[in-house]
Write a protein that holds these residues in place. Structure first.
Motif, PDB file in Angstrom:
ATOM      1  N   ARG A 108     111.813 -35.599 112.245  1.00  0.00           N
ATOM      2  CA  ARG A 108     113.101 -35.273 112.865  1.00  0.00           C
ATOM      3  C   ARG A 108     113.570 -36.347 113.836  1.00  0.00           C
ATOM      4  NH1 ARG A 108     113.775 -28.858 113.494  1.00  0.00           N
ATOM      5  NH2 ARG A 108     112.710 -28.295 111.596  1.00  0.00           N
ATOM      6  N   ASP A 109     113.629 -37.575 113.390  1.00  0.00           N
ATOM      7  CA  ASP A 109     114.067 -38.730 114.181  1.00  0.00           C
ATOM      8  C   ASP A 109     113.155 -39.053 115.365  1.00  0.00           C
ATOM      9  OD1 ASP A 109     116.212 -39.196 112.490  1.00  0.00           O
ATOM     10  OD2 ASP A 109     117.540 -37.875 113.626  1.00  0.00           O
ATOM     11  N   THR A 110     111.916 -38.601 115.315  1.00  0.00           N
ATOM     12  CA  THR A 110     110.931 -38.954 116.342  1.00  0.00           C
ATOM     13  C   THR A 110     109.824 -39.765 115.681  1.00  0.00           C
ATOM     14  OG1 THR A 110     111.375 -36.945 117.605  1.00  0.00           O
ATOM     15  CG2 THR A 110     109.289 -38.065 118.038  1.00  0.00           C
ATOM     16  N   SER A 168     122.290 -41.525 120.908  1.00  0.00           N
ATOM     17  CA  SER A 168     122.159 -42.878 120.370  1.00  0.00           C
ATOM     18  C   SER A 168     121.776 -43.927 121.413  1.00  0.00           C
ATOM     19  CB  SER A 168     123.449 -43.304 119.669  1.00  0.00           C
ATOM     20  OG  SER A 168     124.512 -43.358 120.606  1.00  0.00           O
TER      21      SER A 168
END
Length: 139
Positions: free
Chosen positions: A24-26, A52
């Motif tokens: 999850r974008d980690t 962002s």
């Protein structure tokens, strides 16, 4: 000079492994190094963008049976062996003009405690005075 001569004593196998995950974008990393030239250790790190231009990141590491030289009040150095934990937590902010600000908190578990540090400074000071009191070398 040999390659990585400062890494540790020679003649050891230094097994290691690393696992990289994106969840999850980690970004998450797990790293392990077996006992060899240095004590065995395990660690992890992560980095996640909240938005962002704003990131939170951190690291954690555990070292088993680390040998650390400790100086007592008499200036005698003895090796202390123990397990240590280090960690870091930080923030990164990127401005609209591409200036990056970073703030981090770091805890070095292999460092000297509040009780050990004055003895280190005292030993350093005694050594400094001993060097200054020596007669000059003949030219």
């Amino acid at each position: 000079m040999t390659v990585n001569s400062d890494f540790g004593s020679s003649g050891h196998l230094n097994p290691a492994a690393k696992l990289y995950l994106l969840y999850r974008d980690t970004d998450i990393d797990f790293a392990w190094q077996g006992k060899g030239s240095r004590p065995a250790r395990f660690g992890m790190d992560f980095s996640a963008n909240i938005v962002s231009n704003f990131e939170i990141h951190g690291e954690w590491a555990r070292i088993w049976q680390l040998t650390k030289p400790v100086t007592n009040s008499a200036g005698v150095v003895k090796n202390q062996v123990g397990n240590v934990t280090s960690y870091m937590l930080g923030l990164r902010y990127l401005t609209a003009s591409d200036t990056t600000y970073i703030a981090e908190y770091y805890r070095n578990g292999a460092g000297y405690s509040d009780q050990e540090f004055p003895a280190v400074l005292s030993a350093r000071q005694h050594g400094f005075h001993a060097v200054l009191s020596r007669p000059a070398a003949p030219r």
